[in-house]
Design a protein around this motif. Sequence first.
Motif, short mmCIF file in Angstrom:
data_model
loop_
_atom_site.label_atom_id
_atom_site.label_comp_id
_atom_site.label_asym_id
_atom_site.label_seq_id
_atom_site.Cartn_x
_atom_site.Cartn_y
_atom_site.Cartn_z
N ARG A 283 38.49 39.82 40.00
CA ARG A 283 37.34 39.66 39.59
C ARG A 283 36.76 40.90 39.27
O ARG A 283 36.05 41.95 39.91
CB ARG A 283 36.18 38.93 40.58
CG ARG A 283 36.56 37.38 40.95
CD ARG A 283 35.51 36.82 41.74
NE ARG A 283 36.15 35.32 42.34
CZ ARG A 283 35.66 34.96 43.50
NH1 ARG A 283 34.92 35.71 44.05
NH2 ARG A 283 36.17 33.76 43.85
N LYS A 284 36.68 41.15 37.76
CA LYS A 284 36.44 42.45 37.11
C LYS A 284 37.37 43.31 37.94
O LYS A 284 38.48 43.22 37.42
CB LYS A 284 34.90 42.81 37.57
CG LYS A 284 33.88 42.06 36.71
CD LYS A 284 32.40 42.23 37.07
CE LYS A 284 31.50 41.31 36.27
NZ LYS A 284 29.97 41.84 36.67
N GLU A 285 36.91 44.46 38.56
CA GLU A 285 37.85 45.41 38.78
C GLU A 285 38.17 45.43 40.40
O GLU A 285 38.10 46.20 41.03
CB GLU A 285 37.21 46.99 38.41
CG GLU A 285 37.13 47.25 37.13
CD GLU A 285 38.78 46.91 36.55
OE1 GLU A 285 39.75 47.64 37.10
OE2 GLU A 285 39.07 46.36 35.72
#
Length: 294
Positions: A283-285
């Motif tokens: 999730r994202k980074e």
Amino acid sequence: MEGIINVLKPPGMTSSDVVVWIRRSLKMKKVGHTGTLDPGVAGVLPICVGKATRLAEYITDQGKKYIAEVKFGITTDTQDAYGKVIQETLPSLDKADLERILPDFTGKISQLPPLFSAVRKEGKHLYEYARKGIPIEITPREVIIYKLNLEQWYQGEFPKAVLNIECSKGTYIRTICHDLGQTLGCGAHMSYLVRVRSGSFKIQESWTLEEIEEAVRNNDYSFILPLTAGIDLPRVSLSEVRANAFRNGLPSRRDQVNLYEESNEPYVQVMEREQLIGIGVWRKEALYPHKVFK
């Protein structure tokens, strides 16, 4: 005891029968299959044992390969050889007629699941409606046929064809056979089917129930493959500190994760010292726990 068993399901047993048999043989409760095979169908049926039952969805989602026999001129209510004959026609048909339409059944296609199937509608299986004669609207589903080749043709009063089929999960092979007959105007049904591959599990490497029984008697459990067998997801690894954080539900930044390979897949196998500790999701980074094995 945990892992995955590549079982060669015999005809005559349901997938649930095989699960019950494995439970009894291994004296274990946590056993499950990865995608139903009809009772009359033989072939590869991966069985998950112990913690592996939580990974069944990742195996079920993978592609399948079948060898199917189609009999033309006879239509049944179940679209296979076990149903009631509802139409019989002496077809004027040859090999070239079938070869001409096969390309129309490859790629993304829309399928109406058979009325006699385990697909659910309003909380019940379709076969429950069929057995009671209750009319029900069936919703089409999109499936992918990666490969559909004619392997053998048998000319006769009721011609037969042997097909090599590679497809996505959820594909009904008997519906392909039925639809081929409808397109050719003579009707058809699936007269035989064997699943030769499910994901990475191949029939050449499968174990019969008799072989499993003999192995258990000899205290040999080599037929149980590791948790990672057959899961087609990228791998990442974590240090001991980050692995403990993962087990406790905490995310790790991308720079704290060792990537085996670059991938755009959101879900990954999470390893610690080459041992699978769970399934993570990007999730994202950051890598978050999705399923954790404690």
